[in-house]
Design a protein around this motif. Structure first.
Motif, mmCIF file in Angstrom:
data_model
loop_
_atom_site.group_PDB
_atom_site.id
_atom_site.type_symbol
_atom_site.label_atom_id
_atom_site.label_comp_id
_atom_site.label_asym_id
_atom_site.label_seq_id
_atom_site.Cartn_x
_atom_site.Cartn_y
_atom_site.Cartn_z
ATOM 1 N N LEU A 167 57.117 15.836 27.497
ATOM 2 C CA LEU A 167 56.418 17.000 28.040
ATOM 3 C C LEU A 167 55.678 17.763 26.935
ATOM 4 N N ARG A 191 50.434 13.606 32.909
ATOM 5 C CA ARG A 191 49.036 13.993 32.740
ATOM 6 C C ARG A 191 48.867 14.682 31.390
ATOM 7 N N PHE A 224 61.025 22.543 29.463
ATOM 8 C CA PHE A 224 61.046 21.933 30.793
ATOM 9 C C PHE A 224 60.351 22.805 31.823
ATOM 10 N N ASP A 281 52.487 8.568 41.090
ATOM 11 C CA ASP A 281 52.609 10.023 40.918
ATOM 12 C C ASP A 281 53.850 10.555 41.634
ATOM 13 N N LEU A 316 56.291 23.435 30.695
ATOM 14 C CA LEU A 316 55.398 22.280 30.810
ATOM 15 C C LEU A 316 55.747 21.400 32.007
ATOM 16 N N GLY A 317 57.025 21.338 32.336
ATOM 17 C CA GLY A 317 57.439 20.481 33.439
ATOM 18 C C GLY A 317 56.901 20.965 34.772
ATOM 19 N N ARG A 355 67.919 10.573 27.593
ATOM 20 C CA ARG A 355 66.873 10.604 28.628
ATOM 21 C C ARG A 355 66.267 12.011 28.711
ATOM 22 N N LEU A 356 67.133 13.021 28.721
ATOM 23 C CA LEU A 356 66.623 14.392 28.797
ATOM 24 C C LEU A 356 65.813 14.753 27.555
ATOM 25 N N PHE A 360 52.665 28.662 30.888
ATOM 26 C CA PHE A 360 51.842 27.638 30.243
ATOM 27 C C PHE A 360 50.860 28.250 29.250
ATOM 28 N N ASP A 394 64.817 15.977 36.200
ATOM 29 C CA ASP A 394 64.987 16.310 34.782
ATOM 30 C C ASP A 394 64.819 17.808 34.523
ATOM 31 N N PHE A 449 69.918 17.654 23.151
ATOM 32 C CA PHE A 449 70.953 17.327 24.133
ATOM 33 C C PHE A 449 71.966 16.342 23.576
ATOM 34 N N THR A 494 61.250 12.035 39.368
ATOM 35 C CA THR A 494 62.064 12.047 38.141
ATOM 36 C C THR A 494 61.875 13.359 37.388
ATOM 37 N N LEU A 495 60.647 13.870 37.382
ATOM 38 C CA LEU A 495 60.422 15.165 36.725
ATOM 39 C C LEU A 495 61.284 16.244 37.360
ATOM 40 N N THR A 554 56.861 9.778 39.569
ATOM 41 C CA THR A 554 56.939 10.693 38.430
ATOM 42 C C THR A 554 57.414 12.061 38.894
ATOM 43 N N ARG A 607 62.506 13.133 27.730
ATOM 44 C CA ARG A 607 61.637 13.757 28.711
ATOM 45 C C ARG A 607 61.084 15.089 28.169
ATOM 46 N N LEU A 645 50.478 17.243 39.692
ATOM 47 C CA LEU A 645 50.678 16.098 40.585
ATOM 48 C C LEU A 645 50.550 16.526 42.047
ATOM 49 N N LYS A 688 54.320 22.741 35.224
ATOM 50 C CA LYS A 688 52.866 22.556 35.195
ATOM 51 C C LYS A 688 52.507 21.105 35.538
ATOM 52 N N GLN A 689 53.271 20.177 34.988
ATOM 53 C CA GLN A 689 53.044 18.768 35.312
ATOM 54 C C GLN A 689 53.255 18.519 36.809
ATOM 55 N N GLN A 742 77.594 17.052 32.468
ATOM 56 C CA GLN A 742 76.151 17.041 32.187
ATOM 57 C C GLN A 742 75.918 17.158 30.684
ATOM 58 N N ALA A 752 67.938 19.544 35.421
ATOM 59 C CA ALA A 752 69.029 19.346 34.455
ATOM 60 C C ALA A 752 68.722 19.986 33.101
ATOM 61 N N GLY A 753 67.446 20.036 32.738
ATOM 62 C CA GLY A 753 67.134 20.381 31.361
ATOM 63 C C GLY A 753 66.738 21.820 31.080
ATOM 64 N N LEU A 811 47.783 17.598 29.525
ATOM 65 C CA LEU A 811 47.478 18.988 29.890
ATOM 66 C C LEU A 811 47.228 19.795 28.626
#
Lengths: 179, 638, 223
Positions: free
Chosen positions: C92, C129, B487, B511, B490-491, C84-85, C177, B521, C52, B517-518, B514, C88, B498, B493-494, C60, B524-525, C131
């Motif tokens: 990614l 996107r 998360f 965008d 990469l998250g 959902r997590l 990254f 997440d 998860f 929601t990103l 997104t 996601r 944006l 970076k995403q 959570q 949380a993640g 990447l």
């Protein structure tokens, strides 16, 4: 091999031998414990200006750990360099206060004037340019650290001023050398 | 607190203390003038070392014998370099904005002569009938110095200055008390961790003391990586012994044998001053074997962090001390159960530890009387950005943001409007005007979506773009992410991609969805605190300033005129004073020229938007302006 | 060790107290997506963030690999929030992965396909996107082909090579990254101290590390 290429190879071999020697000298002060890795890397970099391949090989052998392990630590931290630095180091602070007061514009000015990107060294090995997260002089924003000396309120015109000062010193030295 | 009287400890310390006091009085009560020059890093950036040199040369020239000390940071960083002169017959006077010329005059006219040069005075350090003192400043109403008590008043490289000002008295008391009683005392004081999370310090110590396993460790976390925060640097540079004393007391309380101070290598002066301080403490037997002839032995090693923001996270910091890449690991177990080399370890922030000695001296009740609600004691803030009085401030917990920014910090300069305050760095958030009456404490700020963090406070005005500030922080966390967990690696970076698009006018409504929601997440993640808090700057700016995001997306316009891709510089022809060449001369890329009527025109193709012409244009003309979107530039100029 | 009982997705399961929840579930035939979990490793990596689950008493979702089982525990691996997590996280990972199943010999035995199937998602999402880093493929080794663009940084190969077998040819380098599984100074794998045990190829869940004979088959597939 041309004679010139031979000379270059010889030079780099000499440099490699010196680097090995320097690394071994630095290692003497440390115990062969894994937890000494970061202080060792700092010490060796202080001596050589960067961490060449042969230095990392020596350090790995000394601590009895895989070379990739040393490489992993070196590439993780901002402080360690894999390439030789320039004679003068330019560090543009991009802390919050500096950014909001135009640090990114200052960085652009340095890039333009030195014609290099952040993380690079000029072809004549005079300057290397990098950014730093925050040097804690937020009240003097935007800050550029020139040869470890923080300079406050560095805007594009002051970039030119700092470079001019270096230029003047260099010319004076040249003159002196001639006499 | 009950101290079991131990004659050996008490007399060992009494010896040291009486010598220190004699040494202090010899300098400060001798009837001769004394000069203090603030040479912390911020002072140096303003030229304090030149001032120091001038003072010394001038004294030598005049043949005047006057001690000069380098001291730390008084907190009035906006007026650096600062010089304090104590001369009998006068209160100690602080001079601001001192340059070499002023320094020379101060020596000639005040030290050698009798003119206190009132025109350069910032304020007197003590109340008096002659000169306005700092106590008369509006900020004095709110300021309460606990952690910063010695900063700027003592020479940080002389341990006797510290001891003469009650230093190490807390340790001497502690060593005559049982560790359990110290832990109770710290618990009763209500002290909570100043690193951001605000966990009870006493409970942390107790947990570590109660965990089996030896040796135990104390680590002082001085890896202050938040861009825009400099409290820890200032404390270590100005009063390193207060932190060292705190560490020793913590070590005694939990039963540790070794300790570490983990300082960023980007703070070379702090590193040097801590190193000197450790050496001096060892020499006086305040560190090492049988401290003050007690049964307690303890020593501290200095560790220089190698520049990785994530190492401020305690498990990453521990990995770094062990010689590994600074990757956080899953908690629990928390360090008090299993920390450095798997042993019980306490990791405390600089300000937490510096709060401990005064608690030992003045008692838990004294500390507990400061502050509000569940947040006791004081909060130290680094004020920076668009604020008049940039600098270091310490106020009781519970002081409101408005009081800190407008009373202590004297508000926004240049008649601009306040827009937001960024608190807590990359983990914190941007709070708008409507949040200004929130009290500064652990819980209120978290409720508003920000967090106290370590205490960086950057004030933003109408010229600052909120999308850009969010983008800036995401760029920072993205660059500093360790890369271990999906998360965060990469998250962020995403999200950055944006935000880059949005600030360049290439973003879409989809965008933005997104992005939202990103952000939720990733919060949380993610595995560690860095990732879990990384979306905060985006979430708070979306919560309070969503209209600015829409302006970027739908109109390609940056309302604050900050995002470079969305602005253009333009010279108003009817305002341009045609005989003036200021902009032409200063343009760094020769993009400005005169047209036939000698009105200056910017070549938009060449312009790099460095802002130099705008600052160069004399204020009586103010002909250079910024326009957004760039299409606003009249066609004629293109 | 005490035996306890717990419920996963309504199924009554007995296990030893203190055992790891992820392995208890997997050993009892309940699949939870995972990439970085290594059974012999004492501390969980907790890096891939795919496992998860929802648990009684927790508001959570939590990662199964960091939980130990306790008496009376109730676990739901199919809760909306948990899925959902996980989706996601997977989305990614895939947005930065070279997806090329048609030309990949791992296709069919690839764990990424298995996870996508389990989560009911596509391998590529349109919301994020793309990447990619476009790193060079290392073809130097006589037995192994390494394509870092298909790597998900689960760390299984690094674990077997460094910590388990103490060979120390592969490791993690760089940060954020840029983080990558690589060799010393990013030199060709053939020049490292690799002793050709091929354990790394065995544990790789994707087509990043492939045995050469398969890689050759892949080249034929491409042609």
């Amino acid at each position: 091999m041309t004679p010139k290429a031979e000379a270059v190879t010889q030079d780099s071999k000499d440099e490699e031998a010196i680097n090995r020697q320097e690394t071994r000298l630095a290692l003497k002060r440390f115990g062969r414990k894994r937890w000494n890795l970061i202080p060792i890397l700092q010490k060796v970099q202080a001596r050589l200006g960067y961490l060449p391949r042969e230095a990392m090989v020596e350090i790995a052998a000394y601590l009895g750990i895989p070379e990739i392990d040393v490489y992993g630590v070196v590439t993780f931290y901002n402080q360690f360099r894999l390439n030789p630095p320039g004679k003068h180091s330019i560090r543009v602070c991009l802390g919050t206060a500096c950014h909001m007061k135009g640090g990114y514009i200052t960085l652009d000015a340095w890039k333009r004037r030195l014609d290099i990107n952040s993380g690079e060294t000029t072809a004549d090995r005079e300057f290397d340019l990098d950014t730093v997260a925050c040097v804690g002089c937020c009240t003097m924003a935007p800050v550029t650290v020139v040869d470890n000396q923080p300079e406050g309120k560095v805007e594009p015109t002051k970039v030119d001023g700092i470079l001019l000062a270096f230029e003047l010193v260099r010319e004076a030295e040249k003159k002196e050398a001639k006499q | 607190m009950k101290a079991t009287h131990s004659p050996t400890i008490a007399s060992a310390f009494e010896d040291i203390k009486s010598r220190a006091i004699a040494h202090w009085q010899e300098v400060f009560d001798s009837g001769q003038p004394v000069i203090l020059v603030g040479t912390a890093t911020c002072g140096r950036a303003a030229g304090a070392l030149d001032v120091l040199e001038t003072i010394q040369t001038e004294l030598e020239k005049l043949g005047v014998d006057c001690p000069v000390f380098e001291v730390g940071c008084l907190g009035h960083c906006y007026a650096e370099p600062l010089v304090v002169i104590s001369k009998p017959g006068y209160p100690p006077i602080c001079y601001g904005y001192v340059n070499t010329v002023i320094a020379e005059r101060l020596v000639r006219e005040f030290i050698a002569g009798d003119n206190p040069c009132l025109e350069f005075v910032l304020g007197a350090l003590e109340e008096n009938d002659l000169i306005p003192s700092f106590a008369d400043f509006p900020r004095a109403v709110y300021e309460k110095k606990v952690v910063l008590r010695n900063c700027g008043h003592i020479d940080p490289t002389d341990i006797e200055h510290y001891i003469a000002n009650d230093g190490y008295s807390g340790l001497a008391t502690a060593l005559q008390t049982s560790p359990e009683e110290i832990i109770t005392e710290i618990k009763d004081s209500g002290l909570r961790g100043r690193g951001g999370a605000g966990f009870s310090t006493g409970e942390k110590w107790e947990k570590c003391r109660d965990t089996r396993g030896r040796p135990k460790y104390v680590i002082c976390n001085a890896d202050e990586g938040d861009p825009g925060a400099f409290m820890d640097r200032a404390i270590l540079e100005s009063d390193p012994h207060s932190v060292i004393e705190g560490i020793i007391i913590a070590a005694y309380a939990i039963g540790a044998r070794y300790g570490y101070i983990y300082v960023r290598a980007e703070y070379p002066l702090a590193v040097e001053r801590v190193r000197i301080a450790l050496r001096q403490a060892r020499k006086l037997n305040l560190l090492g074997r049988h401290i003050l002839e007690s049964d307690f032995s303890f020593d501290i090693r200095l560790f220089e962090g190698s520049g990785a923001f994530v190492c401020g996270e305690e498990t990453a910091l521990i990995a770094s001390l062990e010689g590994q890449a600074g990757m956080p690991r899953y908690r629990p177990p928390y360090p008090p159960s299993s920390g450095l080399y798997g042993k019980p370890t306490v990791v405390n922030n600089v300000k937490t530890l510096a709060s401990v000695p005064p608690i030992m001296v003045n008692g838990a009740g004294w500390f507990n009387d400061i502050g509000s609600g569940e947040s006791r004691g004081t909060a130290v803030f680094a004020l920076a950005g668009k604020i008049v009085n940039t600098g270091l401030v310490e106020v009781p917990m519970g002081t409101t943001l408005r009081q800190v920014i407008f009373d202590v910090g004297s508000g926004i300069p240049d008649g601009k409007r306040f827009k937001a305050v960024q608190i807590g760095g990359p983990s914190g958030g941007c709070l708008p005007e409507s949040a200004l009456d929130l009290p500064v404490d652990f819980d209120s700020l978290t409720g508003a979506g920000a967090m106290m963090g370590s205490g960086g406070m950057v004030v933003l005005d109408e010229d600052d773009c909120m999308v850009e500030i969010a983008r800036y922080f995401l760029e920072f966390t993205q660059r500093e992410s360790c890369g271990k967990c999906t998360f965060c690696r990469l998250g962020t970076k995403q999200m950055l991609t944006l935000l880059n698009d949005i600030t360049q006018g290439k973003g879409t409504q989809a965008d933005l969805d997104t992005l939202k929601t990103l952000a939720e997440d990733i919060k949380a993640g993610s595995l560690c605190g860095l990732g879990k808090t990384a979306p905060n700057p985006v979430l708070t700016t979306l919560r309070y300033f969503e209209d600015e995001y829409h302006a970027h997306i739908t109109e390609g316009c940056c309302p604050a005129l900050m995002c470079q891709q969305l602005i253009a510089y333009y010279i108003l022809p009817d305002k341009c004073e045609r005989s003036c060449d200021a902009c032409v001369g200063t343009c760094t890329v020769e993009a400005i020229s005169s047209n036939k009527r000698r009105i200056k025109v910017i070549d938009q193709e060449k312009c790099v938007k460095c802002n130099t012409c705008l600052t160069a244009c004399p204020p009586q003309y103010n002909a250079v302006i910024k326009l957004s979107p760039p299409s606003e530039v009249p066609a004629a100029e293109k | 060790m005490k035996t306890i009982s717990l419920k996963i997705d309504g199924k009554q399961i007995t296990a030893r107290e203190g055992d790891n929840l992820l392995w208890v579930a997997l050993d009892n035939g309940i699949y939870i997506p995972n990439l970085c979990a290594i059974r012999d490793k004492p501390e969980p990596m907790a890096a891939c963030r795919l496992c998860f689950v929802e648990m009684s008493g927790q508001t959570q979702p939590v990662t199964a690999c960091t939980e130990t089982v306790t008496e009376g525990m109730e676990v739901n691996t199919r809760g909306t929030e948990a899925l959902r997590l996980a989706r996601r996280g997977f989305e990614l990972l895939m947005a930065s992965n070279r997806v090329d199943c048609a030309h990949c010999v791992r296709s069919g035995s690839c764990e990424l396909q298995k996870i996508a199937h389990h989560l009911g998602t596509k391998l590529k999402s349109k919301r994020l996107r793309e990447l990619r880093r476009d790193l060079p493929v290392d073809n130097s080794h006589p037995q192994i082909r390494y394509d870092p663009n298909r790597c998900v940084l689960c760390g299984r190969c690094v674990w077997v090579c460094q910590e388990h077998l103490k060979t120390g040819a592969l490791g993690f380098a760089y940060r954020g990254f840029e983080r990558v599984v690589t060799t010393f100074k990013d030199e060709p794998l053939a020049t490292t101290r690799c002793d050709q045990c091929l354990k790394c190829v065995e544990v790789c869940p994707t087509g990043a590390l492939l045995p050469k004979e398969k890689a050759r088959a892949e080249a034929r597939l491409r042609a």
